[in-house]
Enzyme design. Structure first.
Site, short mmCIF file in Angstrom:
data_model
loop_
_atom_site.label_atom_id
_atom_site.label_comp_id
_atom_site.label_asym_id
_atom_site.label_seq_id
_atom_site.Cartn_x
_atom_site.Cartn_y
_atom_site.Cartn_z
N ASP A 222 0.87 -1.16 0.00
CA ASP A 222 0.00 0.00 0.00
C ASP A 222 0.92 1.23 0.00
OD1 ASP A 222 -2.07 1.77 -0.01
OD2 ASP A 222 -3.13 0.89 1.70
C1 BGC Z 1 -5.00 3.32 -0.03
C2 BGC Z 1 -5.05 2.36 -1.20
C3 BGC Z 1 -4.84 3.12 -2.49
C4 BGC Z 1 -3.52 3.88 -2.40
C5 BGC Z 1 -3.20 4.67 -3.65
C6 BGC Z 1 -3.76 4.19 -0.05
O1 BGC Z 1 -3.81 5.19 0.91
O2 BGC Z 1 -5.09 2.60 1.18
O3 BGC Z 1 -6.26 1.67 -1.24
O4 BGC Z 1 -4.86 2.25 -3.58
O5 BGC Z 1 -3.58 4.79 -1.31
O6 BGC Z 1 -4.08 5.72 -3.83
#
Ligand code: BGC
Length: 794
Positions: A222
């Protein structure tokens, strides 16, 4: 494929390998021209494909939220939606979409509840597998997320979830297991830790993911989840976002020192090259995707949206007959909440509002009655003029001290800078516009932004403040920067000069400047009581009142959990007051997740629409007038009150969130507690009636004969549950084992099959999966509590 990958790997030196295992940008994987590897943009994906940019929108089709998708209980519907998602991805040059979100509805307070499918692992797994198959069949990667136990948002970057192996295997891991079986090319790991280890470096990435399940794709972190250079020895293959930081220079040093092995790096690169081959970024071209015209996309999304709406109560008022006069009330009528907040955000080309949708088919009166005060909106283009050239929009100027170093016109008064080159040389940026008031009264004028911000109105400083990011969440600060405003009384047609000046923060190495700001307004409002009374008056004189109530993307958002299940502001009062003057009151609930509905027994009908995406209004009009059936069934239990919810807490104690309920979440917990919810899991009504008979079981296939006994075509979802009253182990009272959605014309009968996976009979033990010998009871019906048919399975 693997031989070819090994040949390519042999051509890469260590620095080249390291470039590949970190992102090249915020939403971009690195390429390597020497081996014919293209850079690969990727995009958030659960409710539409945003693309790489968050600024002046390259619009996207906005799809219903995860809860809405699961409410269809129809994995086959995802085949077409998957083709549309892939087409959107290809149009935006995107190789993988970061979705679906397949964490579970452990607590209705979970901030990303709206984004995930269900409280049930099997329903989640079926939808996850269908999503993965359909998107990837079109050559675009899917990336189920967030592995694993990322079911709430409080302390999301650091919380350690303590959960038993059995609950992990039977509940939280199961959707991922099925997504891997469906062939997922990428999986995102989570911010949180599980049982003492951060998920970006957790043994669960090795077993069961890569070992037992044989996942051969890429584990992507993530965004910002990798915390150490040494985590490169663990299961994460790709560290996002880029450019390389922890896994750049410091990793080279760790490799030199021998604390991380080159074999570990090679394995990651192999997986990334395999992914690149699959999506056509290595020596090849991506698969062509299906073409969708605007109209085709809209029709498809509209059809899907009607299938996701859940009618939980109806005294016969619905469907509405032609010519019915309708008072369309409530805050979501003209300003619907089509999506939840956070990384699932997309910028659609259009939003079909409930008001417009209903106005097109019925005689309608409207006033909101209650308005959700959500702060400022970016000054709408039709109200602002670029003072320099006199066309709609704003003038943006970049300054280095007192010297102007660049300027441009923009049509929208909201700007998100991600690595803007000019900004790296600027000390501050100015956004300048002339605003023309279209209504007389008290306006709020202001901005959203962080750092040193100043607003001048008609040449006089109105706000001058160093705005601090109190939440300390940089992603949230980009998506929704804090706001400040002042009140000004304006006459209709009056013009004011607005000049916003914001200091440019330090550039982040490799990423450049990250900065978001907007010039904001809020129009004058009628006094609250007057507005409320006006709505009740409209309800009194119409045949039917349709009240659209809901939450918002601020209340239901990534980054925070909810603290209440109540509808904000005076919405409950509004429904009660309207119902008191009009017995034919239909309430449409526009929330991504459960809310309390204290008035539910006093109204004629209740329709749950989730966060329905861009086609909300037209889909709603079709459902309310009976052009389409409300095809949805509850993917999650709706409580009467928050105090009844058996698994609620999402606040860690000393950094630990213990899943003490073990395998009992969702309806399992409700059944065990013996508490009656407002509406049970699986429940939902259509506009026809059904009968069913002849339940039979052959092997693991259940068959039942079902008949549409009503006067119109309809959809029903038949659900099979298992129970084991005489079990020697702790079990749910009953659990979903299979389901099928069926659509039949009036008077038609069909024998439908429901296949039960072997796993439905198994339970996890320290020795692995086992089946307790003996007899299970099989229950079939149309919700977890409406199960007229039972038989035994040995
Ligand atoms: C989220 C993800 C997301 C990523 C990119 C993170 O903060 O938890 O679900 O895909 O950001 O935007």
């Amino acid at each position: 494929m693997d031989d070819r990958i090994d040949q390519l790997l042999a051509k890469l030196d260590l620095p080249a390998k390291l470039r590949l295992i970190s992102g090249a940008g915020l939403f971009r994987l690195a390429g390597d021209p020497g081996i014919g590897l293209a850079e690969m943009p990727i995009s958030d994906g659960p409710s539409g494909v945003r693309g790489e940019s968050m600024d002046e929108p390259d619009p996207s089709v906005s799809l219903p939220s995860g809860t809405a998708v699961a409410a269809t209980w129809d994995p086959e519907l995802l085949t077409e939606i998957g083709a549309l998602i892939a087409a959107e991805a290809r149009r935006k040059d995107v190789y993988a979409v970061l979705g679906p979100t397949i964490n579970l509805h452990r607590s209705p307070l979970g901030g990303r509840h709206f984004e995930s499918f269900s409280e049930d692992p099997l329903l989640t797994a079926e939808m996850a597998a269908a999503y993965v198959r359909s998107v990837q069949a079109n050559g675009v990667g899917a990336c189920p997320k967030h592995y694993v136990a990322n079911d709430s948002e409080t302390e999301r970057f650091s919380v350690d979830v303590q959960v038993s192996d059995r609950a992990l295997r039977e509940l939280y891991l199961y959707p991922f297991e099925r997504a891997v079986e469906a062939g997922a090319w990428m999986i995102m790991d989570a911010y949180n830790g599980v049982n003492g280890a951060a998920m970006s470096d957790n043994p669960l990435l090795d077993e069961p993911l890569k070992g037992e399940w044989g996942f051969d794709g890429v584990v992507v972190s993530d965004w910002g989840a990798v915390r150490t250079t040494e985590a490169a020895s663990g299961g994460t293959d790709l560290c996002m976002p880029g450019p390389p930081m922890l896994w750049g220079e410091p990793l080279l040093a760790a490799l030199d020192a021998g604390t991380v092995s080159e074999d570990a790096i090679d394995e990651k690169v192999r997986r990334i090259l395999r992914f690149a081959t699959r999506v056509g970024a290595l020596d090849g071209t991506p698969l062509p995707t299906q073409d969708f015209t605007d109209n085709q996309a809209r029709n498809l999304v509209r059809r899907f949206t009607t299938q996701s709406m859940v009618l939980v109560r109806n005294d016969g008022t619905l469907p509405l007959s032609p010519g019915t006069t309708v008072a369309v009330l409530g805050p979501s009528a003209a300003e619907p909440r089509i999506m939840g907040g956070g990384s699932a955000t997309v910028f659609p080309t259009h939003i079909s509002t409930p008001l417009a949708g209903l106005r097109a088919v019925l005689p309608v009166t409207h006033t909101p009655g209650v308005r959700l005060i959500e702060g400022l909106i970016a000054a709408p283009t039709e109200l602002i003029t670029d003072p320099e050239i006199g066309t709609p929009g704003v003038r943006v100027r970049y300054f280095d001290g007192a010297t102007e170093i660049g300027a441009r016109h923009r049509s929208i008064a909201h700007m998100v800078l991600l690595g803007d080159e000019l900004a790296t040389r600027a000390t501050h940026i100015e956004m300048h516009a002339r605003l023309r008031a279209d209504t007389a009264g008290e306006w709020q004028l202001g901005f959203g932004g962080i750092g040193e911000v100043r607003l001048d109105i008609d040449g006089t400083p109105a706000i001058d403040e160093n705005v601090v990011d109190a939440a300390g969440d940089p992603v949230a600060a980009l998506l929704e920067p804090p706001q400040r405003s002042v009140a000004r009384i304006l006459a209709a047609g009056q013009e004011v000069d607005l000049r916003l000046t914001i200091a440019v923060p330090e550039a982040i190495p490799g990423l450049g400047v990250l900065l978001a700001f907007l010039l904001g307004i809020d129009r004058p409002q009628r006094p609250k009581d007057e507005e409320f009374a006006a709505a009740v008056e409209l309800a009194r004189t119409a045949d039917v009142a349709v009240v659209l109530v809901g939450t918002s993307e601020k209340i239901e958002s990534e980054g925070t959990d909810r603290t209440s299940l109540r509808l904000p502001d005076r919405q409950d009062d509004l429904v009660a007051a309207v119902a008191a003057v009009n017995p034919r009151t239909v309430v449409v609930v526009n929330s991504g997740a459960p809310v309390e509905m204290p008035w539910r027994e006093d109204v004629a009908a209740v329709l749950l629409t989730w966060f329905p995406g861009q086609e909300f209004g037209d889909a709603l009009a079709n459902v309310l007038t009976g052009v389409a059936e409300p095809g949805g069934r509850l993917p999650t239990t709706w409580p009467k009150t928050i105090t009844d919810v058996p698994v609620l807490h999402t606040t860690p104690a000393d950094g630990v969130l213990a899943y003490t309920e073990d395998i009992h979440i969702g309806y399992r917990a409700w059944l065990r507690a013996g508490t009656e919810p407002a509406y049970p899991f699986g429940h939902g009504l259509g506009y026809t009636t059904w009968s069913s008979s002849d339940l039979r079981v052959t092997g693991r296939t259940v068959s039942i004969t079902v008949t549409n006994t009503g006067t119109r075509t309809g959809k029903q979802v038949y659900q099979a549950y298992l129970s084991r009253p005489d079990s020697t182990i702790d079990r749910p009272v009953r659990w979903l084992a299979g389901f099928t959605a069926v659509t039949l014309g009036s008077g038609q009968s069909r024998t439908v099959d429901i296949d039960l996976p072997r796993r439905a009979f198994e339970h996890w033990t320290p020795e692995g999966w086992e089946i307790e010998p003996g007899t299970f009871t099989l229950h079939v019906g149309t919700s977890v509590t409406d199960l007229p048919h039972t038989t035994e399975v040995s």
